[in-house]
Design a protein around this motif. Structure first.
Motif, PDB file in Angstrom:
ATOM      1  N   ARG A 150      -3.130 -17.514  29.438  1.00  0.00           N
ATOM      2  CA  ARG A 150      -4.010 -17.671  28.277  1.00  0.00           C
ATOM      3  C   ARG A 150      -5.068 -16.567  28.246  1.00  0.00           C
ATOM      4  O   ARG A 150      -5.369 -16.024  27.177  1.00  0.00           O
ATOM      5  N   ALA A 151      -5.602 -16.236  29.397  1.00  0.00           N
ATOM      6  CA  ALA A 151      -6.618 -15.182  29.453  1.00  0.00           C
ATOM      7  C   ALA A 151      -6.038 -13.837  29.033  1.00  0.00           C
ATOM      8  O   ALA A 151      -6.685 -13.066  28.312  1.00  0.00           O
ATOM      9  N   MET A 152      -4.810 -13.540  29.455  1.00  0.00           N
ATOM     10  CA  MET A 152      -4.195 -12.259  29.104  1.00  0.00           C
ATOM     11  C   MET A 152      -3.781 -12.214  27.639  1.00  0.00           C
ATOM     12  O   MET A 152      -4.000 -11.211  26.950  1.00  0.00           O
ATOM     13  N   ILE A 153      -3.190 -13.299  27.137  1.00  0.00           N
ATOM     14  CA  ILE A 153      -2.733 -13.314  25.749  1.00  0.00           C
ATOM     15  C   ILE A 153      -3.919 -13.291  24.789  1.00  0.00           C
ATOM     16  O   ILE A 153      -3.843 -12.725  23.689  1.00  0.00           O
ATOM     17  N   SER A 154      -5.031 -13.868  25.195  1.00  0.00           N
ATOM     18  CA  SER A 154      -6.227 -13.891  24.345  1.00  0.00           C
ATOM     19  C   SER A 154      -6.756 -12.487  24.081  1.00  0.00           C
ATOM     20  O   SER A 154      -7.508 -12.271  23.114  1.00  0.00           O
ATOM     21  N   ARG A 155      -6.382 -11.531  24.916  1.00  0.00           N
ATOM     22  CA  ARG A 155      -6.817 -10.149  24.717  1.00  0.00           C
ATOM     23  C   ARG A 155      -6.121  -9.500  23.531  1.00  0.00           C
ATOM     24  O   ARG A 155      -6.560  -8.452  23.043  1.00  0.00           O
ATOM     25  N   GLU A 156      -5.029 -10.103  23.064  1.00  0.00           N
ATOM     26  CA  GLU A 156      -4.301  -9.578  21.905  1.00  0.00           C
ATOM     27  C   GLU A 156      -5.046 -10.055  20.658  1.00  0.00           C
ATOM     28  O   GLU A 156      -4.797 -11.128  20.126  1.00  0.00           O
ATOM     29  N   THR A 157      -5.969  -9.228  20.212  1.00  0.00           N
ATOM     30  CA  THR A 157      -6.990  -9.648  19.258  1.00  0.00           C
ATOM     31  C   THR A 157      -6.447 -10.007  17.880  1.00  0.00           C
ATOM     32  O   THR A 157      -7.165 -10.615  17.076  1.00  0.00           O
ATOM     33  N   TRP A 158      -5.210  -9.644  17.572  1.00  0.00           N
ATOM     34  CA  TRP A 158      -4.660  -9.970  16.263  1.00  0.00           C
ATOM     35  C   TRP A 158      -4.153 -11.410  16.189  1.00  0.00           C
ATOM     36  O   TRP A 158      -3.810 -11.903  15.120  1.00  0.00           O
ATOM     37  N   ARG A 159      -4.099 -12.111  17.316  1.00  0.00           N
ATOM     38  CA  ARG A 159      -3.562 -13.469  17.335  1.00  0.00           C
ATOM     39  C   ARG A 159      -4.631 -14.492  16.958  1.00  0.00           C
ATOM     40  O   ARG A 159      -5.796 -14.335  17.299  1.00  0.00           O
ATOM     41  N   THR A 160      -4.201 -15.536  16.264  1.00  0.00           N
ATOM     42  CA  THR A 160      -5.083 -16.660  15.982  1.00  0.00           C
ATOM     43  C   THR A 160      -5.126 -17.564  17.201  1.00  0.00           C
ATOM     44  O   THR A 160      -4.282 -17.462  18.098  1.00  0.00           O
ATOM     45  N   SER A 161      -6.081 -18.494  17.232  1.00  0.00           N
ATOM     46  CA  SER A 161      -6.186 -19.405  18.375  1.00  0.00           C
ATOM     47  C   SER A 161      -4.935 -20.270  18.496  1.00  0.00           C
ATOM     48  O   SER A 161      -4.460 -20.527  19.609  1.00  0.00           O
ATOM     49  N   ASP A 162      -4.386 -20.703  17.368  1.00  0.00           N
ATOM     50  CA  ASP A 162      -3.164 -21.512  17.412  1.00  0.00           C
ATOM     51  C   ASP A 162      -1.996 -20.697  17.942  1.00  0.00           C
ATOM     52  O   ASP A 162      -1.186 -21.184  18.738  1.00  0.00           O
ATOM     53  N   ASN A 163      -1.897 -19.442  17.501  1.00  0.00           N
ATOM     54  CA  ASN A 163      -0.797 -18.594  17.942  1.00  0.00           C
ATOM     55  C   ASN A 163      -0.911 -18.269  19.423  1.00  0.00           C
ATOM     56  O   ASN A 163       0.097 -18.155  20.127  1.00  0.00           O
ATOM     57  N   ILE A 164      -2.145 -18.135  19.912  1.00  0.00           N
ATOM     58  CA  ILE A 164      -2.348 -17.903  21.347  1.00  0.00           C
ATOM     59  C   ILE A 164      -1.754 -19.052  22.144  1.00  0.00           C
ATOM     60  O   ILE A 164      -1.025 -18.834  23.124  1.00  0.00           O
TER      61      ILE A 164
ATOM     62  N   ALA B  60       5.119 -20.801  25.194  1.00  0.00           N
ATOM     63  CA  ALA B  60       6.395 -20.089  25.262  1.00  0.00           C
ATOM     64  C   ALA B  60       6.560 -19.405  26.617  1.00  0.00           C
ATOM     65  O   ALA B  60       7.645 -19.424  27.213  1.00  0.00           O
ATOM     66  N   ARG B  61       5.485 -18.810  27.124  1.00  0.00           N
ATOM     67  CA  ARG B  61       5.549 -18.144  28.435  1.00  0.00           C
ATOM     68  C   ARG B  61       5.799 -19.154  29.547  1.00  0.00           C
ATOM     69  O   ARG B  61       6.572 -18.890  30.475  1.00  0.00           O
ATOM     70  N   MET B  62       5.172 -20.307  29.446  1.00  0.00           N
ATOM     71  CA  MET B  62       5.395 -21.343  30.450  1.00  0.00           C
ATOM     72  C   MET B  62       6.843 -21.832  30.410  1.00  0.00           C
ATOM     73  O   MET B  62       7.465 -22.062  31.456  1.00  0.00           O
TER      74      MET B  62
END
Length: 261
Positions: A105-119, A125-127
């Motif tokens: 979650r910490a790494m994916i949150s760095r992808e600033t174009w994503r919404t909170s739901d998409n994060i 999906a990664r899990m």
């Protein structure tokens, strides 16, 4: 393949598999990619079905909810599920297949174009993708700097290191650390993955910040295959790697204790 055999392979209950196949339950795109891979479908067939499910460019939506993930991620899930062996080299972060939920979650949150739901969709999906670690053979070469680079807080990192220690105990999972002490000999460029199959050529994956490139051309794949022995020569063996993982986990535990005092 019987319903029971397929369900066991997917890690689903027989009732869930039956409900999905009869249109009574939904699946995520990544789950669909795993399902198609285990049935022996091609990647092209799988992505066509994923797009059909999403209603892309058709003017309607078959399902208005669930994961909406880029094709490269669905392709990655498919290749991971259909491979008999994988090799991953990661110099900067813990490989996705080995991450804890909080680390992911910490790494994916760095992808600033994503919404909170998409994060959250991407985290789940990664899990789910991590189920492949219990099947096939998996070799992970992780640079020590990826373990010492703190993501989040010390507690998060301690839990991540402990997960690596536990995963390294699995029979067909080998986690080997490329040590900082090797100096310039420990530098092998950016991260990459190699996938082997029962038939067909090895596949190379080159992850970038927003997508992953897949290459089959031997002219481009072979240099990475030939690089692997050099990484193997520098990396610690599995026992030494586990000892280092445990030692770094202890360092983070001390940092947690220091924060409390």
């Amino acid at each position: 393949m019987t319903l029971a055999e397929l369900s066991q392979t997917l890690g689903w209950s027989i009732s869930r598999t039956s409900r999905i196949e009869n249109g009574l339950a939904t699946v995520s795109d990544v789950e669909l990619a795993h399902y198609m891979a285990y049935l022996g479908s091609t990647l092209a067939e799988t992505l066509e079905l994923v797009r059909f499910r999403q209603g892309r460019d058709r003017g309607y939506w078959l399902s208005p909810h669930g994961l909406r993930l880029e094709d490269s991620l669905n392709s990655l899930a498919f290749h991971e599920a259909s491979a008999i062996a994988t090799l991953h080299y990661q110099p900067l972060v813990v490989p996705g297949l080995l991450q804890t939920e909080d680390y992911a979650r910490a790494m994916i949150s760095r992808e600033t174009w994503r919404t909170s739901d998409n994060i959250e969709e991407c985290v789940q999906a990664r899990m789910y993708r991590q189920r492949v670690v219990t099947r096939g053979r998996h070799e992970f070469y992780v640079h020590e700097q990826a373990l010492r680079l703190q993501v989040g807080n010390p507690r998060l990192m301690q839990e991540q290191l402990l997960k690596l220690v536990l995963l390294a105990d699995l029979q067909d999972v080998h986690v080997r650390i490329v040590p900082l002490a090797a100096g310039e000999r420990s530098v092998f460029g950016n991260s990459f993955g190699l996938f082997e199959y029962d038939s067909g050529r090895p596949l190379l994956s080159l992850p970038n910040f927003a997508t992953t490139v897949f290459i089959e051309d031997p002219e481009h794949v072979d240099p990475f295959v030939l690089l692997t022995p050099s990484i193997e020569q520098v990396a610690l063996d599995t026992r030494q790697s586990q000892e280092l993982l445990a030692a770094i986990a202890l360092d983070y535990e001390r940092a947690v204790d220091d924060q409390r005092t």
